[in-house]
Design a protein around this motif. Structure first.
Motif, PDB file in Angstrom:
ATOM      1  N   MET A   1       0.828  -1.206   0.000  1.00  0.00           N
ATOM      2  CA  MET A   1       0.000   0.000   0.000  1.00  0.00           C
ATOM      3  C   MET A   1       0.862   1.254   0.000  1.00  0.00           C
ATOM      4  N   ALA A   2       2.153   1.057   0.321  1.00  0.00           N
ATOM      5  CA  ALA A   2       3.044   2.215   0.314  1.00  0.00           C
ATOM      6  C   ALA A   2       3.103   2.822  -1.071  1.00  0.00           C
ATOM      7  N   CYS A   3       3.136   1.955  -2.066  1.00  0.00           N
ATOM      8  CA  CYS A   3       3.190   2.478  -3.437  1.00  0.00           C
ATOM      9  C   CYS A   3       1.932   3.262  -3.777  1.00  0.00           C
ATOM     10  N   LYS A   4       0.799   2.786  -3.322  1.00  0.00           N
ATOM     11  CA  LYS A   4      -0.435   3.528  -3.570  1.00  0.00           C
ATOM     12  C   LYS A   4      -0.399   4.868  -2.845  1.00  0.00           C
ATOM     13  N   HIS A   5       0.114   4.830  -1.664  1.00  0.00           N
ATOM     14  CA  HIS A   5       0.228   6.083  -0.912  1.00  0.00           C
ATOM     15  C   HIS A   5       1.146   7.057  -1.637  1.00  0.00           C
ATOM     16  N   LEU A   6       2.262   6.513  -2.157  1.00  0.00           N
ATOM     17  CA  LEU A   6       3.191   7.389  -2.876  1.00  0.00           C
ATOM     18  C   LEU A   6       2.582   7.887  -4.171  1.00  0.00           C
ATOM     19  N   ALA A   7       1.722   7.081  -4.779  1.00  0.00           N
ATOM     20  CA  ALA A   7       1.073   7.523  -6.008  1.00  0.00           C
ATOM     21  C   ALA A   7       0.263   8.778  -5.752  1.00  0.00           C
ATOM     22  N   ILE A   8      -0.321   8.816  -4.549  1.00  0.00           N
ATOM     23  CA  ILE A   8      -1.178   9.956  -4.235  1.00  0.00           C
ATOM     24  C   ILE A   8      -0.363  11.106  -3.626  1.00  0.00           C
ATOM     25  N   HIS A   9       0.603  10.763  -2.795  1.00  0.00           N
ATOM     26  CA  HIS A   9       1.280  11.818  -2.027  1.00  0.00           C
ATOM     27  C   HIS A   9       2.780  11.937  -2.309  1.00  0.00           C
ATOM     28  N   ASP A  13      11.328  12.743  -4.701  1.00  0.00           N
ATOM     29  CA  ASP A  13      12.290  12.142  -3.757  1.00  0.00           C
ATOM     30  C   ASP A  13      12.053  10.650  -3.578  1.00  0.00           C
ATOM     31  N   ALA A  14      10.847  10.223  -3.862  1.00  0.00           N
ATOM     32  CA  ALA A  14      10.525   8.803  -3.692  1.00  0.00           C
ATOM     33  C   ALA A  14      10.993   7.973  -4.886  1.00  0.00           C
ATOM     34  N   VAL A  15      11.341   8.634  -5.966  1.00  0.00           N
ATOM     35  CA  VAL A  15      11.605   7.917  -7.217  1.00  0.00           C
ATOM     36  C   VAL A  15      12.748   6.906  -7.109  1.00  0.00           C
ATOM     37  N   PRO A  16      13.853   7.251  -6.513  1.00  0.00           N
ATOM     38  CA  PRO A  16      14.954   6.263  -6.479  1.00  0.00           C
ATOM     39  C   PRO A  16      14.550   4.938  -5.838  1.00  0.00           C
ATOM     40  N   GLU A  17      13.835   5.021  -4.729  1.00  0.00           N
ATOM     41  CA  GLU A  17      13.412   3.782  -4.069  1.00  0.00           C
ATOM     42  C   GLU A  17      12.393   3.031  -4.925  1.00  0.00           C
ATOM     43  N   LEU A  18      11.530   3.760  -5.567  1.00  0.00           N
ATOM     44  CA  LEU A  18      10.548   3.114  -6.438  1.00  0.00           C
ATOM     45  C   LEU A  18      11.250   2.449  -7.628  1.00  0.00           C
ATOM     46  N   ALA A  19      12.248   3.109  -8.141  1.00  0.00           N
ATOM     47  CA  ALA A  19      12.961   2.574  -9.307  1.00  0.00           C
ATOM     48  C   ALA A  19      13.605   1.228  -8.989  1.00  0.00           C
ATOM     49  N   LYS A  20      13.983   1.059  -7.748  1.00  0.00           N
ATOM     50  CA  LYS A  20      14.633  -0.217  -7.357  1.00  0.00           C
ATOM     51  C   LYS A  20      13.663  -1.381  -7.478  1.00  0.00           C
ATOM     52  N   LEU A  21      12.391  -1.079  -7.459  1.00  0.00           N
ATOM     53  CA  LEU A  21      11.387  -2.149  -7.508  1.00  0.00           C
ATOM     54  C   LEU A  21      11.053  -2.552  -8.942  1.00  0.00           C
ATOM     55  N   LEU A  22      11.479  -1.778  -9.902  1.00  0.00           N
ATOM     56  CA  LEU A  22      11.082  -2.065 -11.282  1.00  0.00           C
ATOM     57  C   LEU A  22      11.529  -3.439 -11.784  1.00  0.00           C
ATOM     58  N   ALA A  34       2.979   4.302  -8.788  1.00  0.00           N
ATOM     59  CA  ALA A  34       3.463   5.577  -8.256  1.00  0.00           C
ATOM     60  C   ALA A  34       4.215   6.367  -9.317  1.00  0.00           C
ATOM     61  N   LEU A  35       5.061   5.680 -10.103  1.00  0.00           N
ATOM     62  CA  LEU A  35       5.889   6.398 -11.080  1.00  0.00           C
ATOM     63  C   LEU A  35       5.058   7.042 -12.176  1.00  0.00           C
ATOM     64  N   GLU A  45      12.857   9.752 -16.025  1.00  0.00           N
ATOM     65  CA  GLU A  45      14.269   9.332 -16.066  1.00  0.00           C
ATOM     66  C   GLU A  45      14.401   7.900 -15.561  1.00  0.00           C
ATOM     67  N   ALA A  46      13.740   7.629 -14.475  1.00  0.00           N
ATOM     68  CA  ALA A  46      13.845   6.294 -13.873  1.00  0.00           C
ATOM     69  C   ALA A  46      13.294   5.235 -14.813  1.00  0.00           C
ATOM     70  N   LEU A  47      12.198   5.547 -15.441  1.00  0.00           N
ATOM     71  CA  LEU A  47      11.592   4.562 -16.348  1.00  0.00           C
ATOM     72  C   LEU A  47      12.484   4.351 -17.574  1.00  0.00           C
ATOM     73  N   ARG A  48      13.007   5.420 -18.084  1.00  0.00           N
ATOM     74  CA  ARG A  48      13.886   5.276 -19.264  1.00  0.00           C
ATOM     75  C   ARG A  48      15.117   4.455 -18.907  1.00  0.00           C
ATOM     76  N   GLU A  49      15.670   4.751 -17.764  1.00  0.00           N
ATOM     77  CA  GLU A  49      16.873   4.019 -17.341  1.00  0.00           C
ATOM     78  C   GLU A  49      16.568   2.533 -17.177  1.00  0.00           C
ATOM     79  N   ALA A  50      15.431   2.249 -16.582  1.00  0.00           N
ATOM     80  CA  ALA A  50      15.053   0.844 -16.382  1.00  0.00           C
ATOM     81  C   ALA A  50      14.863   0.142 -17.721  1.00  0.00           C
ATOM     82  N   ALA A  51      14.316   0.871 -18.675  1.00  0.00           N
ATOM     83  CA  ALA A  51      14.045   0.279 -19.981  1.00  0.00           C
ATOM     84  C   ALA A  51      15.329  -0.158 -20.682  1.00  0.00           C
TER      85      ALA A  51
END
Lengths: 573, 428
Positions: A1-9, A13-22, A34-35, A45-51
């Motif tokens: 649910m943290a991701c849902k929370h981050l999607a809303i709020h 700054d949350a992007v690096p941690e989210l990117a690790k989950l990709l 969230a992204l 940037e995070a999505l492109r890098e992951a791709a």
């Protein structure tokens, strides 16, 4: 649910941690929730890098998110991915480019369409169509049309051709009309279907003329459907063409046109529809009648009324029927038809009166029932009066008229009027019927008690109880009592009120059958009040056993609901 | 107003037969004898070939309505559960007296069939929009159960996709094809109630319903229950049998849980029809005193309320104008502020909200390529109203929506709730 929370709020700054989950198969989509939602450049940037490093489904998901974000910076990356061997990846890249839809994306897609492997060509075509759509919306219709045309000539599934053809037609605005009409003539049924739907959204009025011409030259199966498309453009439809098709030609086409007139017709269609409505072909005549009943516009009503004086035979009957169906106020004209020697005409007039007469003219219809001008009209007149009376907004005033007429009516007619009063309902009707049930007239006793017995509201309770005690004949007393018990069974009321009704019913009952009915109602509605009543009913020798069983059942139900029944029960000696 | 505009019209020119629907308002449609094959069967060229995706409890009812129609040939079922595939196949085979109904675990295989014209989508709500759009891209028309979308973005994309692909879409909002609701909406639309001031919808609950994440249980074999396919576009979570069946994954309502969608998707759809299918309201307020009030551009209010209804059954609606009002519900009955509004018309009272007429409407439009009553645009607007209301409910404050940009005005938190990423590899 943290991701849902981050999607809303969440913020960038949350992007690096989210990117690790990709790269995580279970959490990647949560991260992308969230992204996709977090604004700014960092998610992109995070999505492109992951791709650049992901593969398979995870890469597809990442590409999809890039497309949703319409990340223009990703175009070069996506163009590279168009060449991926993994068909799902290449397809996703094509659709993402279609969503981005800038010049670079359009170029990449257009250059790849014809050389793409067959496994991905459909998705590439989809990307092209999406791109063209966005370009068209941005005012670059010429480019959009080019892209659509490219897709139309590509070796891609028919559905892509369908989408591209629609786009090619609409991007060209009015200049797309020839292509639309060409599509109508396609032997491919899917393209013909596409033409039907696109015709409905094509702008301007030239298209309506073109549709009318196409309809005339098309094969009947297709003409049938073209007419429906025409009628879905009611503001600009070529009505004359639809009307003409209703009058002549292939039967299915005629039926389609007649049905279409229901939506787009006006008073000018009346003569033709009236003619068809008396046709020997039952399909056509029924369709025409239904359309006549539904034809929009007050001017249609006016024309029907204007035609009435000169109409004869079947036409006159039809006009009268329409007056009733359309609820047209044409009382005088309809009454004049009551003097006709043709019973079919008189019956049609009576039926029309039933549908249209107002309270201030009701007396004239009542008179037809009471005075029996033509004996073979009796049944129809009675039905008409019943229909009219049930319609009256002022029920009391209606009942008053009927009751007054009842006083001077023949013995045979009185019960008929009483039945009609029963159909009106309301307090005044109840009063009149109650009086009738208590009168000296056997027929009125019978009719009145029957009507009261099936009365559909609790208002009838006092009259029924009285009748149960004092009706001139036992059979009417029984009927009334059963009706009374029926009210206690059927209607919502307080426990105390229901128990009271059952108690009164038991007191009035002289037969076991009615006592049992009352006991059934008591059992059906367990409460302290009905339990008390069941206990006291044990005192009746006829009912001791049944009342005991009822009391036990009620006690069981109340106890199961947590109710305290002590002090209410007493067992028989 | 014609006295039968609110009736369900028969299409005499279409080679179909009306089914036994028990409504005295409708007489049988006539089939010209030339259209009938031997023994009165509909000739193959006139049949609509249908496949079913996710036919559970609700879908089973819908399937029954489809099977009643003589011009439907149901040929295939797809389900992630083996047991259900078998059950539906048995229903179809018994109906046709053969063994011909095919079964699939992956609906993409069903969509690949060239012979299938249309699909019935009755999966869980998390799949509705995605499956519908995939079906459209595969060249199929569809009857899709509600709620049809999980958020505002999905609603908009759904309408766009159906336009682009030229497919016929019918949302499972069957009340538009019931005479008493149609009559009530027509009174509102045609000014018989005066200038419309308020339209009321019953949401049946204004709480967000979130499934969340339940403890992991051993995942069944794919052929028995394909958990991955069941999840579909919903974000991954471990298998738990409590998550199978029924209304899960945020009750169709995406990030915020779709509290208002349960009956809202029906009732708001009717309210939208009453206001002549205009664009959704532009302002939504948090609930207060049991009511969530939204406002259309023209000032008419859309009010979600739980209580205060005349007992007319489930999914009630009420329309109030300056000179009159009407209330209707699933009992089939309507209540009017004045009998004059009925003006002598006979409105068939069909209780129980049957879908038969809605299915017939869909099938007729598959043939004519017209727009059925529950079409994608109507569904889009009604669902946007519900989703926006859910967002106001979730945020606990007013939100304002722009129907031109399709975004909330200067409201980033609300805009973040407009859409939600789909699990790979699925996309809209």
């Amino acid at each position: 649910m943290a991701c849902k929370h981050l999607a809303i709020h969440g913020s960038g700054d949350a992007v690096p941690e989210l990117a690790k989950l990709l790269p995580d198969p279970q959490l990647s989509s949560w991260a992308r929730i969230a992204l996709e939602a977090i604004p700014g450049r960092r998610p992109g940037e995070a999505l492109r890098e992951a791709a650049e490093s992901l593969e398979g489904r995870l890469l597809v998901g990442t590409i999809n998110s890039i497309g949703v974000r319409r990340d223009a910076i990703a175009v070069n990356l996506l163009e590279t991915l168009l060449k991926e061997e993994d068909a799902e990846v290449a397809s996703a890249a094509a659709v993402a480019l279609g969503n981005i839809a800038n010049d670079a994306a359009a170029r990449a897609l257009r250059e790849s369409l014809f050389t793409a492997p067959s496994s991905v060509r459909s998705a590439f075509a989809e990307g092209c169509v999406l791109c063209a759509e966005r370009l068209d919306a941005a005012g670059r219709s010429d480019v959009a049309a080019e892209i659509y045309d490219q897709v139309r000539t590509a070796d891609v599934p028919t559905q892509r051709i369908v989408e591209a053809t629609r786009g090619a037609i609409l991007a060209r605005k009015q200049a797309g009309l020839p292509l639309l009409m060409e599509t109508f003539q396609s032997p491919n049924n899917e393209l013909f279907q596409l033409a039907l739907s696109t015709a409905r959204e094509f702008p301007g009025v030239e298209v309506d003329q073109a549709l009318a011409a196409e309809m005339v030259s098309a094969a009947p199966d297709r003409a049938t459907l073209i007419i429906q498309a025409m009628a879905d453009r009611p503001k600009s439809v070529v009505l004359a063409a639809v009307l003409d098709s209703a009058r002549h030609g292939n039967k299915r086409v005629r039926l389609s046109a007649i049905e279409a007139l229901r939506r787009v017709g006006n008073e000018s269609c009346l003569p033709a529809l009236l003619e068809i409505a008396v046709d020997d072909d039952a399909d056509l005549s029924q369709a025409a009648e239904e359309t006549l009943a539904a034809l929009p516009g007050a001017s249609v009503d006016q024309q029907i009324v204007a035609m009435l004086p000169k109409a004869e035979g079947q036409n006159l009957q039809l006009l009268l029927k329409l007056i009733g169906q359309r609820r047209i106020d044409a009382i005088n004209g309809v009454y004049a038809a009551l003097d006709y020697s043709d019973p079919a005409v008189r019956h049609a007039a009576l039926t029309a009166l039933g549908e249209t007469v107002k309270l201030n003219s009701l007396h004239r219809l009542i008179s037809e029932v009471v005075n029996h001008r033509h004996p073979d009209d009796a049944t129809v007149a009675q039905q008409a009066l019943g229909v009219a009376s049930a319609r009256m907004p002022d029920r009391a005033a209606c009942v008053l008229q009927l009751a007054t007429a009842m006083e001077r009516a023949s013995e045979a007619t009185k019960p008929i009027l009483l039945e009609i009063i029963g159909g009106v309902g309301g307090t005044k009707a109840l009063e009149v019927i109650g009086d009738a049930a208590m009168s000296d007239d056997p027929q009125m006793q019978d009719t009145g008690s029957r009507l009261l017995g099936k009365w559909n509201s609790v208002d009838a309770a006092p009259a029924l109880l009285e009748l149960a005690k004092t009706a001139p004949k036992e059979k009417y007393q029984i009927r009334a009592l059963r009706g009374y018990i029926g009210l206690a069974r059927k209607f919502a009321m307080s426990n105390v009120e229901r128990a009271k009704m059952c108690r009164l019913a038991l007191e009035v009952s002289t037969r076991l059958e009615e006592k049992k009915l009352a006991l059934d109602v008591i059992k059906l509605y367990p409460s302290h009040a009905t339990l008390k009543l069941a206990v006291s009913a044990q005192q009746d020798p006829e009912l001791t056993d049944l009342a005991t069983i009822a009391a036990q059942e009620i006690e069981r139900k109340l106890t199961a609901d947590g109710s305290d029944v002590s002090g209410v029960l007493s067992r028989p000696q | 107003m014609s006295n039968n505009q609110s009736q369900v019209h028969r299409r005499h020119f279409l080679k179909t037969s009306a089914t036994a629907i028990g409504a005295s308002a409708l007489a049988p449609t006539i089939i010209p004898s030339s259209a009938l094959g031997r023994d009165g069967a509909i000739v193959p060229s006139e049949r609509i070939v249908v496949g079913g995706i996710g036919i559970g409890r609700r879908g089973g009812y819908d399937l029954g309505c489809f099977l009643q129609q003589q011009d439907v040939q149901f040929v295939a079922v797809c389900d992630i559960k083996q047991k259900r595939r078998g059950e539906v196949k048995q229903i179809a085979d018994e109906h046709y007296g053969n063994q011909n109904c095919a079964t699939y675990r992956d609906f993409r295989d069903l969509l690949d069939r060239k012979d299938i014209d249309a699909v019935l989508i009755a999966t869980g709500p998390n799949w509705h929009a995605t499956a519908a759009m995939m079906a459209a891209r595969a060249g199929k028309d569809m009857y899709c159960e509600k709620p049809v979308t999980k958020n505002i973005a999905q609603s908009l994309i759904l309408a766009e996709t159906m336009r682009r692909t030229g497919r016929v879409f019918q949302a499972g909002t069957q009340r538009r094809n019931l005479p008493h609701f149609a009559f009530a909406c027509e009174l509102a639309r045609t000014g018989k109630l005066g200038k419309l001031k308020k339209v009321y919808a019953h949401p049946r609950g204004m709480q967000a319903m979130m499934s969340g994440w339940l403890p992991a249980e051993p995942e069944p074999e794919k052929d028995i229950v394909d958990w991955d396919m069941y999840l579909g576009p919903a974000a991954w979570r471990p298998f738990n049998k409590k998550l199978l069946d029924g209304f899960n994954f945020e009750k169709g309502g995406g990030l915020v849980g779709g509290g208002v969608l349960e009956w809202g998707s029906h009732c708001v759809d009717l309210c939208q029809w009453a206001v002549n299918d205009c664009l959704p309201p532009v302002e939504y307020n948090a609930p207060k005193n049991g009511e969530l009030v939204a406002r259309y551009e023209n000032g008419t209010k859309l009010i979600f309320r739980e209580k205060g209804w005349i007992p007319l059954g489930s999914c009630p609606v009420r329309f109030e104008g300056e000179t009159g009002w009407v209330e209707a519900g699933d009992s089939g009955k309507i209540v009017l502020s004045s009998p004059e509004l009925l003006a002598g018309h006979e409105v068939a009272e069909i209780g129980g909200y049957p879908a038969t007429y809605h299915v017939r409407d869909f099938l007729d439009c598959v043939k004519t390529r017209g727009q059925p009553k529950g079409n994608a645009v109507a569904a889009c607007n009604a669902h946007i109203a519900c989703h926006a209301a859910n967002i106001a409910l979730h945020l606990g404050r007013q939100v304002k929506y722009d129907n031109t940009t399709h975004k909330f005005i200067n409201d980033e938190p609300a805009n973040r709730l407009r859409s939600e990423a789909l699990r790979e590899p699925w996309r809209l």
